[in-house]
Scaffold this motif. Structure first.
Motif, PDB file in Angstrom:
ATOM      1  N   GLY A 115      15.762 -23.545  28.793  1.00 12.62           N
ATOM      2  CA  GLY A 115      14.503 -22.505  28.712  1.00 12.62           C
ATOM      3  C   GLY A 115      13.383 -23.644  28.294  1.00 12.62           C
ATOM      4  N   PRO A 116      13.412 -23.986  27.101  1.00 13.81           N
ATOM      5  CA  PRO A 116      12.060 -24.584  26.375  1.00 13.81           C
ATOM      6  C   PRO A 116      11.803 -25.644  27.407  1.00 13.81           C
ATOM      7  CG  PRO A 116      13.842 -24.214  24.804  1.00 13.81           C
ATOM      8  CD  PRO A 116      14.354 -23.892  26.048  1.00 13.81           C
ATOM      9  N   ALA A 117      12.677 -26.623  27.811  1.00  8.66           N
ATOM     10  CA  ALA A 117      12.297 -27.754  28.658  1.00  8.66           C
ATOM     11  C   ALA A 117      11.698 -27.318  30.066  1.00  8.66           C
ATOM     12  CB  ALA A 117      13.478 -28.838  28.933  1.00  8.66           C
ATOM     13  N   MET A 118      12.322 -26.007  30.468  1.00 11.46           N
ATOM     14  CA  MET A 118      11.691 -25.714  31.924  1.00 11.46           C
ATOM     15  C   MET A 118      10.174 -24.957  31.799  1.00 11.46           C
ATOM     16  SD  MET A 118      13.902 -26.224  34.354  1.00 11.46           S
ATOM     17  CE  MET A 118      13.534 -24.775  35.409  1.00 11.46           C
ATOM     18  N   GLU A 119      10.191 -24.299  30.270  1.00 14.29           N
ATOM     19  CA  GLU A 119       8.873 -23.842  30.115  1.00 14.29           C
ATOM     20  C   GLU A 119       7.933 -24.744  29.938  1.00 14.29           C
ATOM     21  OE1 GLU A 119       6.698 -20.710  26.830  1.00 14.29           O
ATOM     22  OE2 GLU A 119       9.071 -21.018  26.813  1.00 14.29           O
ATOM     23  N   ALA A 120       8.087 -25.787  29.245  1.00 12.21           N
ATOM     24  CA  ALA A 120       7.121 -27.086  29.100  1.00 12.21           C
ATOM     25  C   ALA A 120       6.773 -27.552  30.546  1.00 12.21           C
ATOM     26  CB  ALA A 120       7.862 -28.132  28.191  1.00 12.21           C
ATOM     27  N   GLY A 121       7.606 -27.748  31.197  1.00 14.73           N
ATOM     28  CA  GLY A 121       7.470 -28.390  32.501  1.00 14.73           C
ATOM     29  C   GLY A 121       6.838 -27.278  33.628  1.00 14.73           C
ATOM     30  N   HIS A 122       6.841 -25.896  33.519  1.00 13.96           N
ATOM     31  CA  HIS A 122       5.984 -25.043  34.048  1.00 13.96           C
ATOM     32  C   HIS A 122       4.859 -25.208  33.475  1.00 13.96           C
ATOM     33  CE1 HIS A 122       4.929 -21.272  35.654  1.00 13.96           C
ATOM     34  NE2 HIS A 122       4.533 -20.769  34.473  1.00 13.96           N
ATOM     35  N   HIS A 123       4.338 -25.317  32.199  1.00 13.09           N
ATOM     36  CA  HIS A 123       3.035 -25.442  31.668  1.00 13.09           C
ATOM     37  C   HIS A 123       2.464 -26.689  32.099  1.00 13.09           C
ATOM     38  CE1 HIS A 123       3.308 -21.825  29.220  1.00 13.09           C
ATOM     39  NE2 HIS A 123       4.159 -21.836  28.938  1.00 13.09           N
ATOM     40  N   ARG A 124       3.161 -27.827  32.453  1.00 12.95           N
ATOM     41  CA  ARG A 124       2.532 -28.929  32.762  1.00 12.95           C
ATOM     42  C   ARG A 124       2.062 -28.880  34.282  1.00 12.95           C
ATOM     43  NH1 ARG A 124       6.493 -31.396  29.412  1.00 12.95           N
ATOM     44  NH2 ARG A 124       8.184 -31.037  31.172  1.00 12.95           N
ATOM     45  N   LEU A 126       1.569 -25.711  35.734  1.00 12.31           N
ATOM     46  CA  LEU A 126       0.165 -25.159  35.960  1.00 12.31           C
ATOM     47  C   LEU A 126      -1.081 -25.836  35.207  1.00 12.31           C
ATOM     48  CD1 LEU A 126       1.266 -21.598  33.895  1.00 12.31           C
ATOM     49  CD2 LEU A 126       0.393 -21.887  36.443  1.00 12.31           C
ATOM     50  N   ALA A 127      -0.920 -26.648  34.208  1.00 11.10           N
ATOM     51  CA  ALA A 127      -2.161 -27.495  33.834  1.00 11.10           C
ATOM     52  C   ALA A 127      -2.684 -28.142  35.182  1.00 11.10           C
ATOM     53  CB  ALA A 127      -1.874 -28.258  32.642  1.00 11.10           C
ATOM     54  N   MET A 128      -1.667 -28.816  35.587  1.00  8.64           N
ATOM     55  CA  MET A 128      -2.256 -29.834  36.883  1.00  8.64           C
ATOM     56  C   MET A 128      -2.816 -28.650  37.857  1.00  8.64           C
ATOM     57  SD  MET A 128       0.432 -31.916  39.672  1.00  8.64           S
ATOM     58  CE  MET A 128       0.948 -30.348  40.286  1.00  8.64           C
ATOM     59  N   LEU A 129      -2.319 -27.687  38.360  1.00 11.29           N
ATOM     60  CA  LEU A 129      -2.784 -26.964  39.175  1.00 11.29           C
ATOM     61  C   LEU A 129      -4.027 -26.219  38.971  1.00 11.29           C
ATOM     62  CD1 LEU A 129      -2.589 -25.588  42.091  1.00 11.29           C
ATOM     63  CD2 LEU A 129      -1.102 -23.842  41.215  1.00 11.29           C
ATOM     64  N   GLU A 130      -4.267 -25.850  37.566  1.00 14.73           N
ATOM     65  CA  GLU A 130      -5.758 -25.323  37.125  1.00 14.73           C
ATOM     66  C   GLU A 130      -6.687 -26.512  37.225  1.00 14.73           C
ATOM     67  OE1 GLU A 130      -7.272 -23.132  33.060  1.00 14.73           O
ATOM     68  OE2 GLU A 130      -5.161 -23.339  33.329  1.00 14.73           O
ATOM     69  N   ALA A 131      -6.338 -27.658  36.945  1.00 14.52           N
ATOM     70  CA  ALA A 131      -7.379 -28.940  36.872  1.00 14.52           C
ATOM     71  C   ALA A 131      -7.709 -29.043  38.406  1.00 14.52           C
ATOM     72  CB  ALA A 131      -6.613 -30.109  36.243  1.00 14.52           C
ATOM     73  N   MET A 132      -6.605 -29.037  39.421  1.00 15.54           N
ATOM     74  CA  MET A 132      -7.123 -29.277  40.695  1.00 15.54           C
ATOM     75  C   MET A 132      -7.940 -28.066  41.214  1.00 15.54           C
ATOM     76  SD  MET A 132      -3.343 -30.024  42.498  1.00 15.54           S
ATOM     77  CE  MET A 132      -3.980 -30.269  44.011  1.00 15.54           C
ATOM     78  N   LEU A 133      -7.908 -26.803  40.648  1.00 12.25           N
ATOM     79  CA  LEU A 133      -8.666 -25.465  41.060  1.00 12.25           C
ATOM     80  C   LEU A 133     -10.114 -25.799  40.357  1.00 12.25           C
ATOM     81  CD1 LEU A 133      -6.124 -22.894  40.841  1.00 12.25           C
ATOM     82  CD2 LEU A 133      -7.178 -23.896  42.986  1.00 12.25           C
ATOM     83  N   ALA A 134      -9.956 -26.117  39.018  1.00 10.00           N
ATOM     84  CA  ALA A 134     -11.509 -26.312  38.424  1.00 10.00           C
ATOM     85  C   ALA A 134     -12.071 -27.631  39.081  1.00 10.00           C
ATOM     86  CB  ALA A 134     -11.002 -26.672  36.720  1.00 10.00           C
ATOM     87  N   GLU A 135     -11.544 -28.891  39.638  1.00  5.07           N
ATOM     88  CA  GLU A 135     -12.192 -29.707  40.051  1.00  5.07           C
ATOM     89  C   GLU A 135     -12.877 -29.205  41.550  1.00  5.07           C
ATOM     90  OE1 GLU A 135     -11.172 -34.063  42.019  1.00  5.07           O
ATOM     91  OE2 GLU A 135     -10.055 -33.328  40.325  1.00  5.07           O
ATOM     92  N   GLY A 136     -12.034 -28.431  42.196  1.00  3.44           N
ATOM     93  CA  GLY A 136     -12.631 -27.834  43.442  1.00  3.44           C
ATOM     94  C   GLY A 136     -13.747 -26.741  43.188  1.00  3.44           C
ATOM     95  N   GLY A 137     -13.790 -26.371  42.024  1.00  2.64           N
ATOM     96  CA  GLY A 137     -14.917 -25.496  41.848  1.00  2.64           C
ATOM     97  C   GLY A 137     -14.563 -23.945  41.812  1.00  2.64           C
ATOM     98  N   HIS A 138     -13.249 -23.603  41.722  1.00  2.65           N
ATOM     99  CA  HIS A 138     -12.723 -22.435  41.649  1.00  2.65           C
ATOM    100  C   HIS A 138     -13.474 -21.518  40.251  1.00  2.65           C
ATOM    101  CE1 HIS A 138     -10.280 -18.906  41.576  1.00  2.65           C
ATOM    102  NE2 HIS A 138      -9.787 -19.217  42.889  1.00  2.65           N
ATOM    103  N   PRO A 139     -13.906 -20.306  40.655  1.00  2.00           N
ATOM    104  CA  PRO A 139     -14.523 -19.713  39.348  1.00  2.00           C
ATOM    105  C   PRO A 139     -13.374 -19.234  38.331  1.00  2.00           C
ATOM    106  CG  PRO A 139     -14.341 -18.181  41.360  1.00  2.00           C
ATOM    107  CD  PRO A 139     -13.937 -19.695  41.759  1.00  2.00           C
ATOM    108  N   ALA A 140     -12.452 -19.226  38.749  1.00  4.50           N
ATOM    109  CA  ALA A 140     -11.289 -18.581  37.741  1.00  4.50           C
ATOM    110  C   ALA A 140     -10.102 -19.387  37.919  1.00  4.50           C
ATOM    111  CB  ALA A 140     -11.060 -17.139  37.876  1.00  4.50           C
ATOM    112  N   PRO A 141     -10.009 -20.963  37.487  1.00  4.04           N
ATOM    113  CA  PRO A 141      -8.750 -21.510  37.709  1.00  4.04           C
ATOM    114  C   PRO A 141      -7.549 -21.012  37.059  1.00  4.04           C
ATOM    115  CG  PRO A 141     -10.369 -22.694  36.424  1.00  4.04           C
ATOM    116  CD  PRO A 141     -11.170 -21.523  36.898  1.00  4.04           C
ATOM    117  N   GLY A 142      -7.493 -20.800  35.554  1.00  2.00           N
ATOM    118  CA  GLY A 142      -6.264 -20.465  35.051  1.00  2.00           C
ATOM    119  C   GLY A 142      -5.643 -19.304  35.714  1.00  2.00           C
TER     120      GLY A 142
END
Length: 181
Positions: A115-124, A126-142
């Protein structure tokens, strides 16, 4: 292409053992045998079962990242292009070529010690996807990243666990586009 390092070789063998034999079959000794290494090699790289499970999660991420980034990057300002890119990767991850890693991922989902390793991977991810959305100008990337991740994870799980289920990339891409809107 360079030869894999000893930890990569061990982690790859652990992915294979996990996919084939499940959690009970994942032992240091079984990984040594799968990798064709002398007894104790896996333990030298990853001392505990927890460390071995963490190595499997990290290796799965590395393999996914390599597969995902093999092609050209998407136009991050285009929701249809980003949706097609993301759903194409889900289709790739559920293809016959990636069945070993997908099975290993599903087995890990059932193990509370992973669980902890899977959770850490999930957060990584999410961070990558959020950064992509932010870079693309999405108004609510999180919030958008979390919604898209939940949808893609569900599609991946269903395609991997329900034999009759296949990924309809156009349908899934439409759902991702709606979430991004």
């Amino acid at each position: 292409m360079t030869a894999p390092t000893r930890p990569e070789l061990v982690a790859d063998a652990a992915v294979t053992v996990l996919a084939r034999d499940g959690l009970r079959g994942l032992t240091h000794r079984a990984v040594d045998a799968e990798a064709g290494l002398p007894a104790g090699s896996t333990s030298n790289c990853f001392r505990s079962r927890t460390a071995l499970l963490e190595a499997v999660v990290v290796r799965l991420e590395e393999l996914d990242r390599a597969a995902i980034t093999a092609g050209p990057p998407p136009d991050l300002t285009s929701a249809p292009a980003l949706a097609a890119y993301l759903t194409g990767n889900v289709r790739l991850m559920t293809s016959r070529r990636h069945v070993r890693t997908t099975r290993a991922r599903l087995v890990l989902l059932l193990d509370e010690t992973a669980g902890p390793a899977m959770e850490a991977g999930h957060h990584r991810f999410l961070a990558m996807l959020e950064a992509m959305l932010a870079e693309g100008g999405h108004p609510a990337p999180g919030p958008a990243a979390r919604a898209v991740s939940d949808l893609l994870d569900g599609a991946l799980m269903h395609a991997a666990s329900v034999r009759s289920r296949t990924i309809d990339v156009e349908e899934l891409a439409g759902a991702v586009e709606r979430l991004l809107a």
